[in-house]
Design a protein around this motif. Sequence first.
Motif, mmCIF file in Angstrom:
data_model
loop_
_atom_site.group_PDB
_atom_site.id
_atom_site.type_symbol
_atom_site.label_atom_id
_atom_site.label_comp_id
_atom_site.label_asym_id
_atom_site.label_seq_id
_atom_site.Cartn_x
_atom_site.Cartn_y
_atom_site.Cartn_z
ATOM 1 N N THR A 144 0.843 -1.190 0.000
ATOM 2 C CA THR A 144 0.000 0.000 0.000
ATOM 3 C C THR A 144 0.883 1.246 0.000
ATOM 4 N N SER A 145 0.282 2.363 -0.338
ATOM 5 C CA SER A 145 1.055 3.610 -0.432
ATOM 6 C C SER A 145 0.100 4.797 -0.430
ATOM 7 N N GLY A 146 0.670 5.986 -0.269
ATOM 8 C CA GLY A 146 -0.092 7.209 -0.451
ATOM 9 C C GLY A 146 0.198 7.737 -1.851
ATOM 10 N N PHE A 215 6.229 7.527 8.696
ATOM 11 C CA PHE A 215 4.924 7.666 8.044
ATOM 12 C C PHE A 215 4.424 9.103 8.147
ATOM 13 N N GLN A 219 6.833 11.691 5.549
ATOM 14 C CA GLN A 219 5.980 11.776 4.356
ATOM 15 C C GLN A 219 5.283 13.135 4.280
ATOM 16 N N ARG A 221 3.403 14.667 6.484
ATOM 17 C CA ARG A 221 2.049 14.791 7.055
ATOM 18 C C ARG A 221 2.038 15.890 8.119
ATOM 19 N N ILE A 249 4.106 7.255 -2.227
ATOM 20 C CA ILE A 249 5.039 7.266 -1.093
ATOM 21 C C ILE A 249 4.733 6.069 -0.205
ATOM 22 N N GLU A 250 5.774 5.331 0.151
ATOM 23 C CA GLU A 250 5.603 4.234 1.114
ATOM 24 C C GLU A 250 6.895 4.080 1.911
ATOM 25 N N MET A 251 7.150 2.900 2.471
ATOM 26 C CA MET A 251 8.224 2.816 3.451
ATOM 27 C C MET A 251 9.231 1.683 3.243
ATOM 28 N N ILE A 274 -3.916 4.223 -1.270
ATOM 29 C CA ILE A 274 -5.146 4.190 -0.454
ATOM 30 C C ILE A 274 -5.589 5.603 -0.081
ATOM 31 N N ILE A 275 -4.864 6.606 -0.585
ATOM 32 C CA ILE A 275 -5.206 8.012 -0.335
ATOM 33 C C ILE A 275 -4.496 8.828 -1.419
ATOM 34 N N ARG A 277 -2.475 12.009 -1.527
ATOM 35 C CA ARG A 277 -1.865 12.908 -0.548
ATOM 36 C C ARG A 277 -2.021 14.390 -0.912
ATOM 37 N N ILE A 283 -6.177 8.812 6.629
ATOM 38 C CA ILE A 283 -6.814 7.746 5.860
ATOM 39 C C ILE A 283 -8.167 7.499 6.515
HETATM 40 N N1 URA Z 1 1.440 3.775 3.363
HETATM 41 C C1 URA Z 1 2.293 4.800 3.495
HETATM 42 O O1 URA Z 1 3.465 4.596 3.790
HETATM 43 N N2 URA Z 1 1.827 6.054 3.294
HETATM 44 C C2 URA Z 1 0.537 6.306 3.008
HETATM 45 O O2 URA Z 1 0.154 7.466 2.864
HETATM 46 C C3 URA Z 1 -0.344 5.212 2.875
HETATM 47 C C4 URA Z 1 0.142 3.955 3.061
#
Ligand code: URA
Length: 327
Positions: A144-146, A215, A219, A221, A249-251, A274-275, A277, A283
């Motif tokens: 998953t990711s943003g 996260f 990222q 936020r 963006i993810e990790m 899943i969003i 950004r 989320i």
């Molecule tokens: N995973 C992430 O690392 N970032 C997100 O915004 C959503 C899922």
Amino acid sequence: MASVESEREEKASVLKLKNPNLPGEGGEVDYLYHLGLDTSMPLKEMFGDVRFVVTGGSPSRAQWFAQELYSQLQHVEGAPARVPGLGPVTIGKTDRYSLYKIGPVISVSHGMGMPSASILLHEIAKLLHYAGCRDDVTIIRAGTSGGLGVPAGTVVISTSALDGHLRESYTLPILGKERVFSTVLDPELAEEIFQVGLEAGVPVCKGKTMATDCFYEGQGRTDGAICDYTAEEKFQFLHQLRDLGVRNIEMESAQFSAFTGRLHIKSAIVCVTIINRLEGDQITTTKEETDALINQGLSLVITFLKKKLSSSSSSSSTSSTQKRPRN
Ligand code: URA
Ligand code: R2B
């Protein structure tokens, strides 16, 4: 003479590691501690036929993927998984990672973040090597990711990964020295998965992926426990990323792409967003809605695997060489 030749060929095509000190090579037992497996076990019998490893953050997703693949492969004519495999039950320890085997596919969780993904990948690569798997094994991160400027539900297929400093590389201190590795991913594999997505009507795009160690602040936020920048600065940052070609963006992607690249293992990163950004940080989707989005990404990987496994099981005998920069 002929058998000596073929044995050499066989050995040459086993997935290679880059470590002259491995205990398992010198007749000692090598413990894959976090997987709960070791070389005193019949790893060749258990895993010797593996051709694909699919990994993602969560144990429940690894299980869902295993069960779904298991049931779908029953209907694929000629798919090797019709030969009884170990089935969708966990193998080894489950306190850190959850590992399943479905015919020639391993489904395994890697946890959250690059340190966790790194441990899993070291032990999976050793497992594949000790099991005698071929050097054309493919590892796919399905996560998953943003998203950045793409609607939630878009499946982003990564072309490369950027780190938190916006460098297209992965930096790891080794013996107190900074080592920098390429994060460019296999363009042919990315394109192949992209085309499968287009054909299946899944919203897909290709682009760069940013991997962070955090996260929240990492990222950009503004909803973490700490934030010392403004919303305006956040949007400047996100637009800068977008202009650099980053689509999500993810990790884990920087470590994942660098690690597989160093061992010349064919790999891809397929992450559902899943969003978006550019529209927010929180989320807000329910668990059911999020699961539906995630399953869309996992289903694309299943469609890809079904294609690969049904097209010809003999294609595994044609060793492919990864075309990407070597570190
Ligand atoms: N995973 C992430 O690392 N970032 C997100 O915004 C959503 C899922
Ligand atoms: C995506 O989602 C997780 C954070 O929520 C992280 O593992 C990642 O890469």
